[in-house]
Design a protein around this motif. Structure first.
Motif, PDB file in Angstrom:
ATOM      1  N   THR A  58      59.520  45.593   0.779  1.00 48.12           N
ATOM      2  CA  THR A  58      60.800  46.034   0.203  1.00 48.12           C
ATOM      3  C   THR A  58      60.725  46.125  -1.317  1.00 48.12           C
ATOM      4  OG1 THR A  58      61.595  43.743   0.249  1.00 48.12           O
ATOM      5  CG2 THR A  58      62.203  45.161   2.102  1.00 48.12           C
ATOM      6  N   ASP A  59      60.051  45.165  -1.939  1.00 48.28           N
ATOM      7  CA  ASP A  59      59.889  45.210  -3.399  1.00 48.28           C
ATOM      8  C   ASP A  59      59.038  46.403  -3.815  1.00 48.28           C
ATOM      9  OD1 ASP A  59      61.351  42.889  -3.477  1.00 48.28           O
ATOM     10  OD2 ASP A  59      59.605  41.570  -3.798  1.00 48.28           O
ATOM     11  N   LYS A  60      57.955  46.622  -3.084  1.00 49.03           N
ATOM     12  CA  LYS A  60      57.077  47.752  -3.402  1.00 49.03           C
ATOM     13  C   LYS A  60      57.799  49.082  -3.185  1.00 49.03           C
ATOM     14  CE  LYS A  60      53.705  46.162  -0.736  1.00 49.03           C
ATOM     15  NZ  LYS A  60      52.412  46.005  -0.055  1.00 49.03           N
ATOM     16  N   THR A  61      58.617  49.157  -2.154  1.00 46.87           N
ATOM     17  CA  THR A  61      59.351  50.390  -1.859  1.00 46.87           C
ATOM     18  C   THR A  61      60.357  50.687  -2.964  1.00 46.87           C
ATOM     19  OG1 THR A  61      59.098  50.004   0.511  1.00 46.87           O
ATOM     20  CG2 THR A  61      60.786  51.562  -0.161  1.00 46.87           C
ATOM     21  N   LYS A  62      61.075  49.673  -3.416  1.00 45.29           N
ATOM     22  CA  LYS A  62      62.032  49.869  -4.505  1.00 45.29           C
ATOM     23  C   LYS A  62      61.328  50.321  -5.779  1.00 45.29           C
ATOM     24  CE  LYS A  62      65.482  46.594  -2.863  1.00 45.29           C
ATOM     25  NZ  LYS A  62      66.094  45.283  -3.071  1.00 45.29           N
ATOM     26  N   ALA A  63      60.200  49.698  -6.096  1.00 44.88           N
ATOM     27  CA  ALA A  63      59.453  50.072  -7.298  1.00 44.88           C
ATOM     28  C   ALA A  63      58.913  51.501  -7.179  1.00 44.88           C
ATOM     29  CB  ALA A  63      58.301  49.093  -7.524  1.00 44.88           C
ATOM     30  N   LEU A  64      58.435  51.855  -6.001  1.00 47.61           N
ATOM     31  CA  LEU A  64      57.925  53.214  -5.771  1.00 47.61           C
ATOM     32  C   LEU A  64      59.041  54.241  -5.924  1.00 47.61           C
ATOM     33  CD1 LEU A  64      55.728  55.230  -4.822  1.00 47.61           C
ATOM     34  CD2 LEU A  64      56.460  54.712  -2.486  1.00 47.61           C
ATOM     35  N   ASP A  65      60.182  53.977  -5.293  1.00 55.38           N
ATOM     36  CA  ASP A  65      61.303  54.906  -5.391  1.00 55.38           C
ATOM     37  C   ASP A  65      61.771  55.063  -6.831  1.00 55.38           C
ATOM     38  OD1 ASP A  65      61.350  55.550  -2.717  1.00 55.38           O
ATOM     39  OD2 ASP A  65      62.854  54.031  -2.204  1.00 55.38           O
ATOM     40  N   HIS A  66      61.822  53.960  -7.553  1.00 57.90           N
ATOM     41  CA  HIS A  66      62.231  54.014  -8.954  1.00 57.90           C
ATOM     42  C   HIS A  66      61.248  54.861  -9.774  1.00 57.90           C
ATOM     43  CE1 HIS A  66      63.991  52.850 -12.751  1.00 57.90           C
ATOM     44  NE2 HIS A  66      62.797  52.459 -13.165  1.00 57.90           N
ATOM     45  N   ARG A  81      64.462  55.501   1.843  1.00 55.62           N
ATOM     46  CA  ARG A  81      64.178  55.996   3.198  1.00 55.62           C
ATOM     47  C   ARG A  81      63.295  55.010   3.941  1.00 55.62           C
ATOM     48  NH1 ARG A  81      61.026  61.151   2.378  1.00 55.62           N
ATOM     49  NH2 ARG A  81      60.438  60.036   0.517  1.00 55.62           N
ATOM     50  N   PRO A  82      63.450  54.931   5.249  1.00 52.50           N
ATOM     51  CA  PRO A  82      62.573  54.040   6.018  1.00 52.50           C
ATOM     52  C   PRO A  82      61.133  54.575   6.017  1.00 52.50           C
ATOM     53  CG  PRO A  82      64.065  55.247   7.479  1.00 52.50           C
ATOM     54  CD  PRO A  82      64.451  55.577   6.083  1.00 52.50           C
ATOM     55  N   TRP A  83      60.190  53.663   6.221  1.00 55.05           N
ATOM     56  CA  TRP A  83      58.784  54.040   6.149  1.00 55.05           C
ATOM     57  C   TRP A  83      58.357  54.962   7.285  1.00 55.05           C
ATOM     58  CZ3 TRP A  83      55.410  54.311   2.465  1.00 55.05           C
ATOM     59  CH2 TRP A  83      55.681  53.609   1.295  1.00 55.05           C
ATOM     60  N   ASP A  84      58.992  54.861   8.436  1.00 53.52           N
ATOM     61  CA  ASP A  84      58.594  55.772   9.515  1.00 53.52           C
ATOM     62  C   ASP A  84      58.925  57.219   9.147  1.00 53.52           C
ATOM     63  OD1 ASP A  84      61.326  55.222   9.709  1.00 53.52           O
ATOM     64  OD2 ASP A  84      61.360  55.401  11.891  1.00 53.52           O
ATOM     65  N   LYS A  85      60.010  57.421   8.414  1.00 49.44           N
ATOM     66  CA  LYS A  85      60.348  58.775   7.964  1.00 49.44           C
ATOM     67  C   LYS A  85      59.374  59.246   6.884  1.00 49.44           C
ATOM     68  CE  LYS A  85      64.159  61.686   6.736  1.00 49.44           C
ATOM     69  NZ  LYS A  85      65.568  61.876   6.901  1.00 49.44           N
ATOM     70  N   ARG A  86      59.014  58.354   5.986  1.00 46.61           N
ATOM     71  CA  ARG A  86      58.051  58.706   4.935  1.00 46.61           C
ATOM     72  C   ARG A  86      56.701  59.075   5.533  1.00 46.61           C
ATOM     73  NH1 ARG A  86      59.541  56.005  -0.365  1.00 46.61           N
ATOM     74  NH2 ARG A  86      61.517  54.981   0.064  1.00 46.61           N
TER      75      ARG A  86
END
Length: 122
Positions: A58-66, A81-86
């Motif tokens: 979750t932390d990595k996803t937020k940093a990536l999105d930012h 977005r959820p990882w399955d969609k990505r």
């Protein structure tokens, strides 16, 4: 490969509309395939970097999105977005790349086989 063939042939041969059409199609398909290859490679490297770091996802996803939003590589509404969609979107990009590569190979083979007849027509 198709782009190289079409460019070389266009520079060395007299004008023939059929050969020019094949060459132009190969050039466009080659450039599009390269674009999708770069996109797939970018996604693969991003996912590998995320997998290599021990932080929570979750932390990595937020940093990536930012980061992607700050670089204007992703609209803000796609953040979270959820990882399955990505992953599904990345696979869709890979399918596009493979489809263009296959079409380029078929067109290159067709071009190679048709040259004797096309040259005699002109």
């Amino acid at each position: 490969m198709g782009a190289l063939i079409s460019t070389c042939h266009g520079l060395l041969a007299p004008f023939n509309p059929w050969i020019s059409g094949f060459g132009t199609a190969l050039l466009i398909m080659g450039l599009l395939q390269k674009y999708w290859a770069i996109r797939v490679s970018f996604d693969a490297h991003l996912m590998q970097r995320l997998a290599d770091h021990p932080q929570p996802l979750t932390d990595k996803t937020k940093a990536l999105d930012h980061a992607l939003t700050a670089l204007a590589l992703q609209p803000e509404e796609k953040a979270g977005r959820p990882w399955d969609k990505r992953i599904g979107n990345t696979l869709r990009l890979l399918r596009r790349q493979v489809t263009l590569l296959a079409a380029q190979i078929v067109l290159t083979l067709s071009f190679s086989l048709a040259i004797p007849w096309l040259v005699t027509v002109a």
